[in-house]
Design an enzyme around this catalytic site. Structure first.
Site, PDB file in Angstrom:
ATOM      1  N   ASP A   1       0.869  -1.170   0.000  1.00  0.00           N
ATOM      2  CA  ASP A   1       0.000   0.000   0.000  1.00  0.00           C
ATOM      3  C   ASP A   1       0.911   1.226   0.000  1.00  0.00           C
ATOM      4  O   ASP A   1       2.106   1.143   0.317  1.00  0.00           O
ATOM      5  CB  ASP A   1      -0.948  -0.003   1.193  1.00  0.00           C
ATOM      6  CG  ASP A   1      -2.257   0.716   0.875  1.00  0.00           C
ATOM      7  OD1 ASP A   1      -2.266   1.560  -0.038  1.00  0.00           O
ATOM      8  OD2 ASP A   1      -3.268   0.436   1.547  1.00  0.00           O
TER       9      ASP A   1
ATOM     10  N   GLU B   1     -17.105   9.827   4.775  1.00  0.00           N
ATOM     11  CA  GLU B   1     -16.724   8.440   5.064  1.00  0.00           C
ATOM     12  C   GLU B   1     -15.821   7.970   3.939  1.00  0.00           C
ATOM     13  O   GLU B   1     -16.115   8.138   2.766  1.00  0.00           O
ATOM     14  CB  GLU B   1     -17.938   7.525   5.231  1.00  0.00           C
ATOM     15  CG  GLU B   1     -18.751   7.269   3.990  1.00  0.00           C
ATOM     16  CD  GLU B   1     -19.745   6.119   4.152  1.00  0.00           C
ATOM     17  OE1 GLU B   1     -19.654   5.355   5.133  1.00  0.00           O
ATOM     18  OE2 GLU B   1     -20.619   5.994   3.272  1.00  0.00           O
TER      19      GLU B   1
END
Length: 714
Positions: free
Chosen positions: A239, A450
């Site tokens: 990542d 979100e």
């Protein structure tokens, strides 16, 4: 992958210098002109359409696709996404544009388990269930990669391996502690299916540690499980900037050289970030060998060869035309997916669909009524056209019905205008409601509040939710408008579960639209007015109260998801209403007394007894009746999606394999236990809440597995 491809990669890498090899392990890989290797940027996104590279078809967010319960649809969407990605790549490459988001290595799908409804990135997943996540993820990957193993259409990447679902605010330093039981029972299953069944080309590690090891440098995850247990042959990518966390936040190494070496030595081949810029220093310090570097680069060259990036190994997809990008056929599929993703949570006395002939004025109220952000979710492409719910309704009714609009309130602040008083748009909303025959309340969330830490502009919790209530003044607005006394349809736009307890008791109808894609407002209007019936099923549990949820940082599955929680539930996993009545008749199982390792086929005749064509998500569940305390309850182990015209009956068969009956031991073993199993087939879970909400009871069958405890392949 053939020996020809593997040997070609080995020969190519053998001609590289050590420095050239290391350069190819960066996500932005420079050209090696003397070897005919073009520059390439590995970073591209395709969560629900080609993302961040200009115009592309924007499909519903992944959680909405999860609600379709339709593997074939996910395969079709994956195929469309790879077609558009390949068409864009072909044209970009002709012009020498090899920049970020222009490649064919798509860092999707996200097959993490949405274990906690507060997680902001849960919208990127297919839901809370390992089986559904795996099944949909496998088909999306197959669509992305194509059916020619030697020539990838694009390369998919299963992320984030493997125990990763928040909290976002501390993900760079957090240690997700999970038992072997929960690892193999919940967190690893979808990844294993993606590797074994879909032959996913890449796997991305996570930011956090898992049981003390940083995921992007975890021997347990990347070597012992991924490569040794599962035989994974593709490449592993970190990542972004996660390897730097090894020494800056996790404190498992002391220097960037140690971090880079730890990642490579444990099987991470490609660095999204800058840590691998220090690989030469790590090599000089004796921390990493050239053999380890060579193995990594060979894997990276293999995928580039299979994608057709080398002149003497062309791709059959290199002539896909740019005309395919956001073409009418793809747009129509996206709108259809939006219709099929919507979940009708409540419909008191058949209030929906709305009868156009009986309405003179409709009020469309709420912060998401005319919001583009509420259409698209995160990791999104650019659409040439956006249709919000307000715009969809306006277009649908034309001049026949007057449409009033009021924003009502800000999405999460206490006023819309900076200098205004609190609740500055409340009275406008009340006025609109008073003049209307019907009110459509458009509430919920969007990806600005979100989502991913550092991406969502959530001023509360780095992209996560603090609770399950509607943010800001939205609940107050809903209750204030309800006082007017006009019938209300609540349209929920969100990528996660919201506490709708008050709305369930007081509102006529509730329709969850998720983030329905760029033209989602068109689908919303067509469903509201009855051109199409909602058909979606919940891919996650809607709870009544966040206060009763386990600690967000606790990765034990106890009291989480429908598999381990049986209280505090408002709307269950697998639940969804439609405008038609669906019946299940002549249900049966192929054997009631079976050998331990026998497969079991469950069948049903599914009839659409209503007047709307529908897609029914048929669900098969299994529960081991003799399981020890703490074991999961009913678990989804089979899905089939069937299209039914009004009055049509189709026979559906779902074959339950021996692995579907298996139990995970505390040590992480996978065994089939003899004894009694309960098996169901229907349009929902076999639970009391679903039965109460739908009025339908699911048939249960006893299946006795005879023999001795038997180990099976995980």
């Amino acid at each position: 992958m053939s020996e020809k491809t593997r040997n070609y990669a080995k020969e190519l890498v053998a001609k590289m210098t050590l420095e050239e090899k290391m350069s190819q392990m960066m996500y932005s890989s420079p050209a090696i002109e003397r070897l005919g290797i073009p520059a390439y940027n590995w970073w591209n996104e395709a969560l629900h359409g080609v993302a961040r590279a200009g115009v592309a078809t924007v499909f519903p967010q992944s959680i909405g696709l999860g609600a379709t319960f339709d593997p074939e649809l996910l395969h079709e969407i994956g195929d469309v996404v790879s077609t558009e990605g390949r068409a864009k790549f072909n044209e970009f490459s002709k012009r020498g544009d090899h920049g970020i988001y222009k490649g064919l290595t798509f860092w999707a799908p996200n097959v993490n388990i949405f274990r906690d409804p507060r997680w902001g990135r849960g919208q990127e997943t297919f839901g809370e269930d390992p089986y559904l996540t795996a099944t949909l993820g496998v088909e999306y990957i197959k669509g992305l990669q194509g059916d020619d193993p030697e020539h990838l259409k694009s390369a998919a990447c299963a992320k984030h391996f493997a125990v990763h679902s928040g909290p976002e605010a501390v993900r760079h330093e957090f240690d997700a502690v999970a038992s072997k039981y929960d690892m193999y029972d919940t967190y690893l299953y979808a990844f294993k299916r993606c590797v074994k069944d879909a032959k996913v080309e890449a796997v991305m590690g996570a930011y956090n540690r898992v049981n003390g090891e940083p995921a992007c440098g975890s021997k347990t995850l990347l070597k012992d499980i991924l490569r040794d247990e599962w035989g994974f042959e593709g490449h592993v990518v970190s990542d972004c900037w996660a390897i730097m966390d090894f020494h800056t936040h996790h404190n498992v190494t002391k220097t960037v050289q140690e971090s880079a070496a730890m990642a490579v030595n444990n099987g991470c081949d490609l660095n999204c970030g800058t840590a691998f810029l220090h690989l030469k220093e790590a090599y000089d310090e004796g921390l990493v060998t050239e053999e380890a570097i060579t193995a990594a680069v060979e894997r990276l060259m293999e995928v580039r060869i299979r994608l057709g990036m080398m002149k003497d190994y062309p791709s059959p997809y290199e002539n896909l035309s740019y005309e395919k990008v956001e073409c009418r056929e793809h747009i129509d599929l996206a709108v259809d997916a939006a219709r099929r993703s919507m979940v009708l949570l409540k419909n008191r006395n058949g209030f929906l669909p709305l009868d156009k002939s009986k309405i003179k004025t409709i009020a469309v109220i709420g912060p998401n009524a005319n919001s583009r952000d509420a259409l698209i979710g995160n990791y999104t492409g650019t659409s040439s056209e956006y249709i919000t719910p307000l715009e969809g309704i306006q277009r649908y009714v034309g001049s026949d019905i007057r449409v009033l609009y009021a924003e009502g309130c800000h999405l999460f602040r206490d006023k819309v205008e900076f200098l205004a008083e609190k609740k500055d748009r409340f009275e406008e909303a009340v006025i609109a409601a008073e003049q209307a025959d019907v009110v459509v309340m458009c509430l919920g969330l969007d990806a600005t509040v979100e989502g991913e830490e550092g991406d969502a502009g959530n001023e509360y919790a780095s992209g996560d939710k603090l609770g399950l209530r509607l943010p800001g003044l939205q609940q107050d607005l809903l209750e204030r408008v309800a006082e007017v006394g006009k019938p209300i349809v609540l349209l929920l736009s969100a990528g996660s579960a919201i506490d709708l307890s008050w709305a369930h008791e007081n509102i006529e109808a509730i329709l969850d639209t998720w983030y329905p894609g760029a033209r989602g407002g068109k689908a919303v209007a067509e469903v509201l007015f009855g051109d199409h019936s909602p058909c979606g099923k919940l891919p996650l549990t809607f709870y009544r109260d966040a206060d009763k949820l386990p600690d967000f940082k606790d990765y034990s599955m106890k009291n989480r998801t429908y598999r381990y929680a049986d209280s505090n539930i408002l709307y269950p996993f697998g639940y969804g209403l439609s405008y038609s009545k669906v019946s299940y008749k002549n249900t049966a199982v192929s054997c009631s007394e079976c050998g331990v390792t026998d497969s079991v086929t469950v069948t049903a005749e599914v009839t659409n007894e209503g007047t709307y064509p529908i897609h029914e998500g048929v669900q098969a569940y299994i529960k081991h009746m003799d399981a020890a305390a703490g074991a999961p309850g009913y678990q989804l182990k089979g899905v089939a999606n069937v299209a039914l015209a009004p009055g049509e009956t189709k026979k559906v068969e779902i074959c339950l394999q021996p692995r579907d009956f298996a139990t995970i031991t505390e040590e992480g073993g996978c065994v089939i236990l003899p004894g009694e199993y309960s098996v169901s087939i229907g349009g929902q879970q076999p639970d009391a809440i679903s039965e109460q909400l739908t009025g339908n009871k699911v048939d249960l069958y006893k299946v006795m597995k005879n023999g001795e405890k038997t180990e099976v392949e995980y």
